[in-house]
Design an enzyme around this catalytic site. Structure first.
Site, mmCIF file in Angstrom:
data_model
loop_
_atom_site.group_PDB
_atom_site.id
_atom_site.type_symbol
_atom_site.label_atom_id
_atom_site.label_comp_id
_atom_site.label_asym_id
_atom_site.label_seq_id
_atom_site.Cartn_x
_atom_site.Cartn_y
_atom_site.Cartn_z
ATOM 1 N N ASP A 31 8.888 5.312 9.203
ATOM 2 C CA ASP A 31 9.320 4.419 7.853
ATOM 3 C C ASP A 31 10.405 5.012 7.191
ATOM 4 O O ASP A 31 10.445 6.307 6.716
ATOM 5 C CB ASP A 31 8.132 4.400 7.088
ATOM 6 C CG ASP A 31 8.440 3.154 5.986
ATOM 7 O OD1 ASP A 31 7.644 2.208 6.467
ATOM 8 O OD2 ASP A 31 9.257 3.284 5.217
ATOM 9 N N ASN A 86 0.656 -5.539 5.958
ATOM 10 C CA ASN A 86 1.094 -6.444 4.862
ATOM 11 C C ASN A 86 1.399 -7.814 5.459
ATOM 12 O O ASN A 86 1.994 -7.968 6.287
ATOM 13 C CB ASN A 86 1.878 -5.985 4.121
ATOM 14 C CG ASN A 86 1.471 -4.921 3.176
ATOM 15 O OD1 ASN A 86 0.316 -4.431 3.081
ATOM 16 N ND2 ASN A 86 2.414 -3.854 3.221
ATOM 17 N N HIS A 99 4.366 -5.830 11.329
ATOM 18 C CA HIS A 99 4.419 -4.332 11.491
ATOM 19 C C HIS A 99 3.054 -3.733 11.265
ATOM 20 O O HIS A 99 2.533 -4.208 10.117
ATOM 21 C CB HIS A 99 5.546 -3.574 10.878
ATOM 22 C CG HIS A 99 5.845 -4.164 9.586
ATOM 23 N ND1 HIS A 99 6.219 -5.302 9.124
ATOM 24 C CD2 HIS A 99 5.319 -3.422 8.421
ATOM 25 C CE1 HIS A 99 6.383 -5.210 7.856
ATOM 26 N NE2 HIS A 99 5.850 -4.094 7.408
ATOM 27 N N ILE A 100 2.642 -2.673 12.046
ATOM 28 C CA ILE A 100 1.402 -1.904 11.356
ATOM 29 C C ILE A 100 1.881 -0.402 10.951
ATOM 30 O O ILE A 100 2.548 -0.028 11.587
ATOM 31 C CB ILE A 100 0.334 -1.649 12.658
ATOM 32 C CG1 ILE A 100 0.010 -2.912 13.184
ATOM 33 C CG2 ILE A 100 -0.849 -1.184 12.061
ATOM 34 C CD1 ILE A 100 -0.816 -2.950 14.494
ATOM 35 N N HIS A 101 1.578 -0.352 9.639
ATOM 36 C CA HIS A 101 1.794 1.089 8.991
ATOM 37 C C HIS A 101 0.808 2.010 9.143
ATOM 38 O O HIS A 101 -0.472 1.757 9.494
ATOM 39 C CB HIS A 101 1.731 0.902 7.601
ATOM 40 C CG HIS A 101 2.848 0.035 6.772
ATOM 41 N ND1 HIS A 101 3.805 0.439 6.348
ATOM 42 C CD2 HIS A 101 2.766 -1.331 6.483
ATOM 43 C CE1 HIS A 101 4.464 -0.363 5.497
ATOM 44 N NE2 HIS A 101 3.870 -1.525 5.968
HETATM 45 P P1 AMP Z 1 6.207 -3.931 4.315
HETATM 46 O O1 AMP Z 1 6.250 -3.714 2.897
HETATM 47 O O2 AMP Z 1 4.884 -3.916 4.730
HETATM 48 O O3 AMP Z 1 6.881 -5.228 4.815
HETATM 49 O O4 AMP Z 1 6.916 -2.790 4.947
HETATM 50 C C1 AMP Z 1 8.072 -2.657 5.290
HETATM 51 C C2 AMP Z 1 8.339 -1.246 5.623
HETATM 52 O O5 AMP Z 1 9.486 -0.920 6.225
HETATM 53 C C3 AMP Z 1 8.596 -0.353 4.364
HETATM 54 O O6 AMP Z 1 7.642 0.641 4.171
HETATM 55 C C4 AMP Z 1 10.100 -0.093 4.399
HETATM 56 O O7 AMP Z 1 10.246 1.445 3.975
HETATM 57 C C5 AMP Z 1 10.247 0.050 5.667
HETATM 58 N N1 AMP Z 1 11.551 -0.096 6.126
HETATM 59 C C6 AMP Z 1 12.764 -0.906 5.867
HETATM 60 N N2 AMP Z 1 13.708 -0.837 6.652
HETATM 61 C C7 AMP Z 1 13.611 0.072 7.431
HETATM 62 C C8 AMP Z 1 14.380 0.851 8.339
HETATM 63 N N3 AMP Z 1 15.800 0.371 8.460
HETATM 64 N N4 AMP Z 1 13.797 2.033 9.124
HETATM 65 C C9 AMP Z 1 12.553 2.083 9.032
HETATM 66 N N5 AMP Z 1 11.689 1.568 7.908
HETATM 67 C C10 AMP Z 1 12.159 0.771 7.430
#
Ligand code: AMP
Length: 113
Positions: A31, A86, A99-101
């Protein structure tokens, strides 16, 4: 159908990422704004907005994403971790590509904010 997002640009190679894994189904990468010492994402190459956008036919896809995330956790020797998906703005989704965190490396609170 999912729209063009930062993650679809990562899949196409338009945007770089710190890649941890790639196969024909998914990509995993760190991330860009980590919320824990370890924070990586596993995303499908197939366009899906979030879990609510998935169908029964995605059963293997969803299992694959989780198992790839687990394999990365094992390689990193993670003992405790949190997985988060989310779904929708109110839940905190900001990128509208499934996406899975995977988060680890610090104590986590419950309930989440
Ligand atoms: P969400 O809030 O669940 O939609 O998570 C989106 C995630 O994507 C966030 O934790 C961001 O920090 C991450 N993110 C956004 N752009 C990028 C990127 N270019 N590379 C890696 N992670 C990203």
């Amino acid at each position: 159908m999912a729209q063009q997002t930062v993650f679809s640009k990562i899949i196409s190679g338009e945007i770089e990422c710190q890649k941890l894994h790639e196969d024909k189904i998914c990509i995993a990468f760190n991330d860009i704004e980590p919320q824990a010492p370890i924070h990586y994402l596993v995303i499908p190459k197939k366009p899906r907005i979030n879990l609510l956008d998935c169908e029964n036919e995605d059963i293997n896809l969803l299992g694959h994403l989780l198992l790839v995330g687990k394999e990365i956790a094992i390689k990193k020797d993670l003992k405790d971790l949190r997985t988060v998906i989310n779904n929708g703005s109110e839940s905190g989704q900001t990128v509208f590509h499934l996406h899975i965190h995977f988060l680890s490396g610090r104590p986590m609170k419950w309930p989440p904010g």
